[in-house]
Design a protein around this motif. Structure first.
Motif, PDB file in Angstrom:
ATOM      1  N   MET A   1      18.553  21.532   3.880  1.00 19.07           N
ATOM      2  CA  MET A   1      19.822  22.436   4.246  1.00 19.07           C
ATOM      3  C   MET A   1      20.718  21.517   5.048  1.00 19.07           C
ATOM      4  SD  MET A   1      19.951  25.451   7.298  1.00 19.07           S
ATOM      5  CE  MET A   1      19.599  23.947   8.623  1.00 19.07           C
ATOM      6  N   ASN A   2      22.098  21.634   4.522  1.00 19.79           N
ATOM      7  CA  ASN A   2      22.895  21.158   5.122  1.00 19.79           C
ATOM      8  C   ASN A   2      23.736  21.800   6.080  1.00 19.79           C
ATOM      9  OD1 ASN A   2      25.302  19.479   5.861  1.00 19.79           O
ATOM     10  ND2 ASN A   2      26.118  19.540   3.747  1.00 19.79           N
ATOM     11  N   ALA A   3      23.513  21.517   7.248  1.00 15.23           N
ATOM     12  CA  ALA A   3      24.080  22.396   8.383  1.00 15.23           C
ATOM     13  C   ALA A   3      25.507  22.309   8.736  1.00 15.23           C
ATOM     14  CB  ALA A   3      23.234  22.197   9.818  1.00 15.23           C
ATOM     15  N   PHE A   4      26.048  21.387   8.080  1.00 16.04           N
ATOM     16  CA  PHE A   4      27.576  21.066   8.285  1.00 16.04           C
ATOM     17  C   PHE A   4      28.431  21.431   6.852  1.00 16.04           C
ATOM     18  CE2 PHE A   4      25.688  18.889  11.797  1.00 16.04           C
ATOM     19  CZ  PHE A   4      26.577  19.346  12.799  1.00 16.04           C
ATOM     20  N   ALA A   5      27.689  22.097   6.087  1.00 14.72           N
ATOM     21  CA  ALA A   5      28.601  22.445   4.806  1.00 14.72           C
ATOM     22  C   ALA A   5      29.764  23.131   5.062  1.00 14.72           C
ATOM     23  CB  ALA A   5      27.688  23.341   3.781  1.00 14.72           C
ATOM     24  N   GLY A   6      30.877  22.549   4.524  1.00 12.85           N
ATOM     25  CA  GLY A   6      32.188  23.109   4.559  1.00 12.85           C
ATOM     26  C   GLY A   6      33.034  22.832   5.762  1.00 12.85           C
ATOM     27  N   THR A   7      32.363  21.975   6.696  1.00 11.92           N
ATOM     28  CA  THR A   7      33.055  21.462   7.866  1.00 11.92           C
ATOM     29  C   THR A   7      33.857  19.989   7.779  1.00 11.92           C
ATOM     30  OG1 THR A   7      31.249  20.304   8.881  1.00 11.92           O
ATOM     31  CG2 THR A   7      30.990  22.642   8.974  1.00 11.92           C
ATOM     32  N   SER A   8      33.555  19.501   6.968  1.00 18.84           N
ATOM     33  CA  SER A   8      34.102  17.834   6.942  1.00 18.84           C
ATOM     34  C   SER A   8      35.687  17.724   7.172  1.00 18.84           C
ATOM     35  CB  SER A   8      33.695  17.179   5.821  1.00 18.84           C
ATOM     36  OG  SER A   8      33.992  17.981   4.429  1.00 18.84           O
ATOM     37  N   PHE A 173      19.739  26.734  14.997  1.00 20.75           N
ATOM     38  CA  PHE A 173      19.469  25.606  15.667  1.00 20.75           C
ATOM     39  C   PHE A 173      18.090  25.279  16.180  1.00 20.75           C
ATOM     40  CE2 PHE A 173      20.443  22.540  19.102  1.00 20.75           C
ATOM     41  CZ  PHE A 173      21.209  21.548  18.319  1.00 20.75           C
ATOM     42  N   GLY A 174      17.350  24.024  15.914  1.00 23.31           N
ATOM     43  CA  GLY A 174      16.020  23.822  16.137  1.00 23.31           C
ATOM     44  C   GLY A 174      16.096  23.685  17.701  1.00 23.31           C
ATOM     45  N   PRO A 175      14.790  23.746  18.361  1.00 24.51           N
ATOM     46  CA  PRO A 175      14.586  23.656  19.844  1.00 24.51           C
ATOM     47  C   PRO A 175      14.680  21.850  20.069  1.00 24.51           C
ATOM     48  CG  PRO A 175      12.553  23.748  18.447  1.00 24.51           C
ATOM     49  CD  PRO A 175      13.576  24.300  17.510  1.00 24.51           C
ATOM     50  N   ASP A 176      15.300  21.764  21.308  1.00 19.72           N
ATOM     51  CA  ASP A 176      15.329  20.426  21.633  1.00 19.72           C
ATOM     52  C   ASP A 176      13.847  19.631  21.756  1.00 19.72           C
ATOM     53  OD1 ASP A 176      17.902  20.311  22.025  1.00 19.72           O
ATOM     54  OD2 ASP A 176      17.890  21.084  24.215  1.00 19.72           O
ATOM     55  N   GLY A 177      13.626  18.448  21.117  1.00 20.72           N
ATOM     56  CA  GLY A 177      12.456  17.839  21.349  1.00 20.72           C
ATOM     57  C   GLY A 177      12.483  16.959  22.517  1.00 20.72           C
ATOM     58  N   PRO A 178      11.477  15.985  22.763  1.00 18.54           N
ATOM     59  CA  PRO A 178      11.429  15.266  23.921  1.00 18.54           C
ATOM     60  C   PRO A 178      12.850  14.677  24.384  1.00 18.54           C
ATOM     61  CG  PRO A 178       9.623  14.645  22.669  1.00 18.54           C
ATOM     62  CD  PRO A 178      11.025  15.591  21.741  1.00 18.54           C
ATOM     63  N   SER A 216      28.339  22.915  13.204  1.00 19.08           N
ATOM     64  CA  SER A 216      27.290  23.680  12.517  1.00 19.08           C
ATOM     65  C   SER A 216      27.266  25.171  13.012  1.00 19.08           C
ATOM     66  CB  SER A 216      26.017  23.006  12.591  1.00 19.08           C
ATOM     67  OG  SER A 216      25.330  23.096  14.031  1.00 19.08           O
ATOM     68  N   PHE A 217      27.397  25.416  14.225  1.00 13.59           N
ATOM     69  CA  PHE A 217      27.170  26.823  14.731  1.00 13.59           C
ATOM     70  C   PHE A 217      28.357  27.782  14.474  1.00 13.59           C
ATOM     71  CE2 PHE A 217      28.771  24.217  18.574  1.00 13.59           C
ATOM     72  CZ  PHE A 217      30.010  25.242  18.942  1.00 13.59           C
ATOM     73  N   ALA A 218      29.493  27.300  14.073  1.00 15.52           N
ATOM     74  CA  ALA A 218      30.634  28.121  13.726  1.00 15.52           C
ATOM     75  C   ALA A 218      31.297  27.583  12.676  1.00 15.52           C
ATOM     76  CB  ALA A 218      31.472  28.133  14.851  1.00 15.52           C
ATOM     77  N   ALA A 219      30.543  27.252  11.636  1.00 13.99           N
ATOM     78  CA  ALA A 219      30.758  26.776  10.484  1.00 13.99           C
ATOM     79  C   ALA A 219      31.889  27.845   9.626  1.00 13.99           C
ATOM     80  CB  ALA A 219      29.821  26.105   9.108  1.00 13.99           C
ATOM     81  N   PRO A 220      33.063  27.539   8.989  1.00 16.78           N
ATOM     82  CA  PRO A 220      33.822  28.567   8.420  1.00 16.78           C
ATOM     83  C   PRO A 220      33.195  29.702   7.576  1.00 16.78           C
ATOM     84  CG  PRO A 220      34.809  26.239   8.155  1.00 16.78           C
ATOM     85  CD  PRO A 220      33.410  26.078   8.783  1.00 16.78           C
ATOM     86  N   HIS A 221      32.344  29.190   6.756  1.00 14.61           N
ATOM     87  CA  HIS A 221      31.947  30.217   5.686  1.00 14.61           C
ATOM     88  C   HIS A 221      31.176  31.045   6.478  1.00 14.61           C
ATOM     89  CE1 HIS A 221      28.239  27.462   6.017  1.00 14.61           C
ATOM     90  NE2 HIS A 221      27.607  28.470   5.674  1.00 14.61           N
TER      91      HIS A 221
END
Length: 266
Positions: A1-8, A173-178, A216-221
């Protein structure tokens, strides 16, 4: 998955680069070399590499998104002098293989470490960095995690349109790791120092909307046919917070610089 698709294109135009103080700090921490080599991981549109270019002769900028690579090429190539060498690499950071014999003196991970298979990346990196080289992991707070009243108002609008959970493109969005410092100390790059670089910014409402579309959390599409309604809602939410036409943001870059200890072969 490209979380930043359409944002470049939005990332290139609306994401703030790194402040001059941060670029100078990283250059100071990096060992000398001729040529002095920079590897910028997750380069996006090349904003970090652009800020560091005056300090380095040989730059490789790597990203997993081909549209980001194209933006980086468009940003960096015209800005570098004839004495610079630039390569744009389309690859996952964990899979990147430098040219034979090429060893970076500084490796930068700006706003990208969360997205990596961190242990795999660090193990791979340890195979090819130069002796005494520096790994720098740094980021500022995103609008999602920032705490000012106007930023919280914008986040509330995003949640109204896309749901309470933070999106990562078409996923969550995945959980924070260490903590990053803990991950670094468990790797070959276990000699870690920390710093904080404050930054103050002024935003227009249009710039905030452009910034949101770079994330990634508000990408246009994600907004589909509701984009105009979303933009109007953001403008309505932000107008009460304008100060002389701008929104003021106080932020800071948290910077981790990591090296191998001298006992490990420096």
């Amino acid at each position: 998955m490209n979380a930043f698709a359409g944002t470049s294109s939005y990332y290139r135009r609306f994401r703030p680069g790194i402040p001059a103080d941060l670029a100078a700090l990283l250059a100071h921490e990096t060992p000398a070399g001729s040529p002095r080599r920079l590897l910028d991981v997750g380069t996006g549109p090349g904003l970090v590499a652009l800020a560091l270019a005056p300090y380095f002769d040989d730059v490789i900028a790597v990203d997993s998104d081909p549209t980001m690579c194209a933006e980086a090429d468009a940003v960096l190539r015209p800005a570098l002098s004839a004495g610079h060498r630039l390569q744009i690499g389309h690859a996952l950071a964990e899979d990147f293989e430098p040219p034979a014999g090429w060893q970076p003196h500084l490796v930068t991970c700006g706003r990208v470490f969360h997205w990596l298979d961190q242990r795999h990346f660090l193990n791979r990196l340890a195979e090819y960095v130069a002796p005494g080289s520096v790994l720098a992991v740094f980021s500022d707070r995103s609008l999602w995690t920032a705490a000012s009243a106007w930023q919280q108002a914008v986040r509330a609008v995003v949640q109204e349109f896309l749901g309470e959970q933070r999106r990562a493109g078409d996923g969550i969005f995945g959980p924070d790791g260490p903590p990053y410092e803990e991950v670094l100390r468990a790797s070959a790059f276990c000699d870690v120092t920390t710093a904080a670089i404050p930054v103050r910014r002024e935003w227009s409402i249009d710039e905030v909307i452009g910034y949101l579309y770079s994330t990634s959390f508000a990408a246009p599409h994600l907004f589909g046919h509701r984009r105009e309604a979303f933009e109007a809602a953001v403008a309505d939410a932000l107008t009460p917070f304008l100060d002389s036409g701008f929104l003021v943001e106080d932020n800071a870059f948290t910077v981790l610089t990591a090296r191998r200890p001298s006992s490990r072969g420096r």
